[in-house]
Design a protein around this motif. Structure first.
Motif, mmCIF file in Angstrom:
data_model
loop_
_atom_site.group_PDB
_atom_site.id
_atom_site.type_symbol
_atom_site.label_atom_id
_atom_site.label_comp_id
_atom_site.label_asym_id
_atom_site.label_seq_id
_atom_site.Cartn_x
_atom_site.Cartn_y
_atom_site.Cartn_z
ATOM 1 N N LEU A 195 0.847 -1.201 0.000
ATOM 2 C CA LEU A 195 0.000 0.000 0.000
ATOM 3 C C LEU A 195 0.882 1.250 0.000
ATOM 4 O O LEU A 195 1.972 1.251 0.585
ATOM 5 C CB LEU A 195 -0.921 0.001 1.225
ATOM 6 C CG LEU A 195 -1.961 -1.122 1.226
ATOM 7 C CD1 LEU A 195 -2.639 -1.238 2.588
ATOM 8 C CD2 LEU A 195 -3.006 -0.906 0.129
ATOM 9 N N ASP A 224 -7.364 2.309 8.329
ATOM 10 C CA ASP A 224 -6.963 1.334 7.318
ATOM 11 C C ASP A 224 -8.158 0.868 6.467
ATOM 12 O O ASP A 224 -8.106 -0.167 5.829
ATOM 13 C CB ASP A 224 -6.263 0.136 7.993
ATOM 14 C CG ASP A 224 -5.394 -0.644 7.025
ATOM 15 O OD1 ASP A 224 -5.132 -0.129 5.919
ATOM 16 O OD2 ASP A 224 -5.003 -1.781 7.362
ATOM 17 N N THR A 225 -9.257 1.618 6.486
ATOM 18 C CA THR A 225 -10.438 1.213 5.707
ATOM 19 C C THR A 225 -11.022 2.369 4.892
ATOM 20 O O THR A 225 -12.201 2.378 4.582
ATOM 21 C CB THR A 225 -11.556 0.683 6.631
ATOM 22 O OG1 THR A 225 -11.843 1.703 7.604
ATOM 23 C CG2 THR A 225 -11.181 -0.591 7.340
ATOM 24 N N SER A 226 -10.214 3.366 4.584
ATOM 25 C CA SER A 226 -10.598 4.518 3.751
ATOM 26 C C SER A 226 -11.688 5.393 4.348
ATOM 27 O O SER A 226 -12.373 6.107 3.648
ATOM 28 C CB SER A 226 -10.954 4.105 2.313
ATOM 29 O OG SER A 226 -11.959 3.141 2.290
ATOM 30 N N ASN A 227 -11.832 5.351 5.662
ATOM 31 C CA ASN A 227 -12.871 6.171 6.286
ATOM 32 C C ASN A 227 -12.347 7.411 7.022
ATOM 33 O O ASN A 227 -13.039 8.416 7.078
ATOM 34 C CB ASN A 227 -13.671 5.319 7.276
ATOM 35 C CG ASN A 227 -14.664 4.441 6.546
ATOM 36 O OD1 ASN A 227 -15.640 4.929 6.003
ATOM 37 N ND2 ASN A 227 -14.396 3.155 6.485
ATOM 38 N N THR A 246 -4.245 10.813 4.323
ATOM 39 C CA THR A 246 -4.425 11.623 3.109
ATOM 40 C C THR A 246 -3.114 12.284 2.670
ATOM 41 O O THR A 246 -2.401 12.874 3.482
ATOM 42 C CB THR A 246 -5.492 12.711 3.350
ATOM 43 O OG1 THR A 246 -6.674 12.098 3.864
ATOM 44 C CG2 THR A 246 -5.813 13.462 2.062
ATOM 45 N N VAL A 254 -5.782 12.184 -1.793
ATOM 46 C CA VAL A 254 -6.079 10.761 -1.985
ATOM 47 C C VAL A 254 -5.785 10.049 -0.666
ATOM 48 O O VAL A 254 -4.886 10.449 0.074
ATOM 49 C CB VAL A 254 -5.183 10.175 -3.116
ATOM 50 C CG1 VAL A 254 -5.295 8.657 -3.177
ATOM 51 C CG2 VAL A 254 -5.538 10.791 -4.470
ATOM 52 N N LYS A 255 -6.554 9.000 -0.390
ATOM 53 C CA LYS A 255 -6.314 8.203 0.810
ATOM 54 C C LYS A 255 -5.280 7.126 0.483
ATOM 55 O O LYS A 255 -5.558 6.206 -0.291
ATOM 56 C CB LYS A 255 -7.634 7.606 1.295
ATOM 57 C CG LYS A 255 -8.555 8.721 1.810
ATOM 58 C CD LYS A 255 -9.890 8.245 2.282
ATOM 59 C CE LYS A 255 -10.620 9.409 2.968
ATOM 60 N NZ LYS A 255 -11.941 9.042 3.451
ATOM 61 N N CYS A 282 -4.093 4.737 2.120
ATOM 62 C CA CYS A 282 -4.320 3.364 2.582
ATOM 63 C C CYS A 282 -5.157 2.591 1.581
ATOM 64 O O CYS A 282 -5.363 1.397 1.725
ATOM 65 C CB CYS A 282 -5.022 3.360 3.942
ATOM 66 S SG CYS A 282 -6.760 3.850 3.861
ATOM 67 N N THR A 283 -5.708 3.292 0.589
ATOM 68 C CA THR A 283 -6.566 2.650 -0.403
ATOM 69 C C THR A 283 -5.981 2.864 -1.804
ATOM 70 O O THR A 283 -6.687 3.039 -2.788
ATOM 71 C CB THR A 283 -8.015 3.158 -0.258
ATOM 72 O OG1 THR A 283 -8.387 3.035 1.122
ATOM 73 C CG2 THR A 283 -9.010 2.365 -1.088
ATOM 74 N N THR A 284 -4.652 2.902 -1.848
ATOM 75 C CA THR A 284 -3.933 3.060 -3.113
ATOM 76 C C THR A 284 -2.703 2.162 -3.022
ATOM 77 O O THR A 284 -2.067 2.106 -1.966
ATOM 78 C CB THR A 284 -3.464 4.528 -3.266
ATOM 79 O OG1 THR A 284 -4.567 5.397 -3.026
ATOM 80 C CG2 THR A 284 -2.920 4.792 -4.664
ATOM 81 N N SER A 311 -15.263 16.103 5.108
ATOM 82 C CA SER A 311 -16.177 15.065 5.603
ATOM 83 C C SER A 311 -15.545 13.674 5.570
ATOM 84 O O SER A 311 -16.041 12.758 6.207
ATOM 85 C CB SER A 311 -17.494 15.080 4.828
ATOM 86 O OG SER A 311 -17.262 14.803 3.466
ATOM 87 N N GLY A 312 -14.453 13.510 4.851
ATOM 88 C CA GLY A 312 -13.768 12.216 4.845
ATOM 89 C C GLY A 312 -12.581 12.185 5.786
ATOM 90 O O GLY A 312 -11.730 11.299 5.688
ATOM 91 N N ASN A 313 -12.491 13.175 6.671
ATOM 92 C CA ASN A 313 -11.390 13.242 7.636
ATOM 93 C C ASN A 313 -11.983 13.333 9.034
ATOM 94 O O ASN A 313 -12.690 14.288 9.354
ATOM 95 C CB ASN A 313 -10.513 14.466 7.357
ATOM 96 C CG ASN A 313 -9.800 14.362 6.018
ATOM 97 O OD1 ASN A 313 -10.429 14.441 4.961
ATOM 98 N ND2 ASN A 313 -8.510 14.151 6.054
#
Ligand code: FAD
Ligand code: FES
Ligand code: FES
Lengths: 291, 163
Positions: B23, B42-45, B50, B58-59, B61-63, B131-133
């Motif tokens: 990752l 670790d779940t893109s939440n 970032t 971009v997150k 952990c999801t790339t 909102s994603g942080n």
């Protein structure tokens, strides 16, 4: 969480991508934004031996009107939709939905093609595409083909796409005079998947008669659902409050939500009804401003 | 399974052989030792991971690291320039936008992208923008103020550096 090992491929052309997918058969999986696939790989729900990254294929990211159609490239991201001036002006439903999908960082990666190809009725774009009567264009080993959105979703994670098909374009009839559209969902927190979501696209004439209407429902059915009986109930009529409420009740009856952490079945039916009323009214308001 | 990649991070190019499944956040933290980028969920939440890839938040952990081959990445370590805080760093300091600080690198990286796209966001736009942080400490009020501070500062005409 660490995914299982895999081989990574990053083809430069669509032909190369399809050839790779054909060579590796069931062991291969396409990846565009990766924001549905990677979480599944991290949980080891998906363990492809070959990941074919199609995100760098040229010429598949665009939003344009051409030949009476709104055409959106399969690799167009949710962020591209959110910031599109053309969509803000003529297709506000696509701005409504983009802003409600996940969060801005996820939207920078997640693609419209991936959202549909994933075949999950929890995703928001399927209902919107049902409302907009989209056509899905894909290219595979046998060449390029199309499917109506009504024939696209086959089941949980299953679509009309063959394993080697790449979703290249979404086509939507150009929004004419008197067209209005809207989407909203109820979520537990910002960026959550919908407890229920309702997409409406309609067209009225000068006298206020509903000429066309499409209604799609998110996450209240095993597959993305068209509220067919509601549409039939409204088409060709003047949209009064009573009529809209009747149609909304039909949508709430015709879906089949399952009880989960997002709410009971009865709760989901009740918000489906309420959202249907609100989205028809909002679409109608937008349509009137557009006569 | 290994692949050679070259990624430019904070202006410096790094070439490494990596496993495809590595990752990006692990590449940044474990391979390069840049531990300012955090792993919260670790779940893109949560957004603690970032970073900017070619200027977009971009997150990480999801790339996968291999997806960033040839890209330009900025992490929190690359945000201050010539020993000077970025306006967002200054804003978080001045407005007490952090308590434990775990979410702060992600908040700042996300806010850089937000302010690039919208130089004068409303409070509501800021709140949707992050909102994603997630922050477990502050209650967000001072984070919003910190971002407003930075937006204001970034809109001011640049002072010319003293000789
Ligand atoms: C934290 C989080 C929250 C989210 N919240 C929402 C939400 O509220 N609403 C919502 O709708 N979605 C949500 N998503 C999902 C997100 O929108 C996904 O990224 C999207 O559904 C899939 O797009 P992708 O480009 O990332 O696809 P990928 O993850 O790359 O692929 C998904 C699937 O589609 C296939 N595929 C991808 N592109 C193509 C193509 N062009 N042709 C053929 N097959 C293809 C892949 O093989 C894979 O099976 C969320 C995701 C995250 C991580
Ligand atoms: S660690 Fe990446 S989003 Fe939480
Ligand atoms: S300051 Fe502690 S999580 Fe935000």
């Amino acid at each position: 969480m660490i995914p299982e090992s895999f081989n990574y491929h990053c083809p430069a052309t669509i032909e190369e991508a399809i050839a790779l997918a054909s060579d590796h058969g069931d062991e291969a999986k396409y990846m565009s934004g990766g924001h549905s696939l990677i979480p599944m790989m991290k949980l080891r729900f998906a363990t492809p031996a070959h990941v074919i990254d199609i995100s760098r294929l040229e010429g598949l990211s665009y939003i344009k009107e051409e030949d009476g159609l709104l055409k959106i490239g399969g690799l167009t991201t949710e962020a591209d939709l959110e910031y599109s001036e053309l969509l803000a002006k003529k297709y506000p439903i696509l701005i409504d939905v983009a802003k409600l999908i996940a969060d801005p960082s996820v939207r920078n990666k997640a693609t419209l093609g991936g959202n549909l190809a994933h075949g999950d009725s929890a995703n928001d774009q399927p209902a919107v595409m049902l409302a907009l009567r989209a056509t899905i264009v894909a290219t595979g080993p046998e060449g390029t083909g199309q499917a109506s959105i009504d024939d696209f979703f086959h089941g949980f994670y299953m679509t009309a796409l063959g394993p080697q098909d790449i979703l290249t374009e979404i086509q939507i009839p150009v929004a004419g005079k008197g067209t209005g559209s809207a989407y909203h969902k109820i979520e537990r927190k910002a960026g959550d998947y919908a407890a229920s979501g309702v997409a409406v696209n309609l067209q009225i004439d000068g006298s206020g008669t509903c000429k066309e209407i499409g209604i799609g429902l998110t996450n209240v059915n095993p597959v993305p659902l068209r509220a067919q009986r509601s549409e039939d109930h409204l088409k060709g009529k003047k949209l009064t409050g009573d009529l809209i409420l009747e149609a909304a009740k039909m949508a709430a009856e015709d879906c089949s939500p399952s009880a989960d952490l997002r709410g009971s079945e009865a709760y989901k039916r009740s918000i489906t009804r309420e959202l249907t009323v609100r989205m028809i009214n909002k679409a109608l308001e937008r349509a009137k401003a557009n006569l | 399974m290994k692949k050679q990649i070259t990624i430019t991070i904070n202006g410096e190019a790094f070439t490494r052989e990596v496993e495809s499944r590595l990752l990006l956040v692990h590449f940044i933290r474990d391979e390069l030792g840049l531990t300012g980028t955090h792993i919260g969920c670790d779940t893109s939440n949560c957004g603690a991971c970032t970073i900017l890839i070619d200027g977009m938040s971009v997150k990480s952990c999801t790339t996968f690291a291999v997806q960033a081959d040839g890209c330009e990445i900025t992490t929190i370590e690359g945000v201050a320039q010539n020993g000077q805080f970025h306006a967002l760093q200054e804003g978080f300091k001045e407005e007490h936008g952090l308590q434990c600080g775990f979410c702060t690198p992600g908040m700042i990286m996300r806010s850089i992208d937000m302010l690039n796209k919208n130089t004068n966001p409303t409070e509501e736009e800021i709140r949707w923008g992050i909102s994603g942080n997630l922050c477990r400490c502050t209650g967000y009020v001072n984070i919003v103020k910190a971002i407003q501070y930075a937006a204001k500062k970034m809109a001011e005409p640049q002072e010319t550096a003293e000789a």
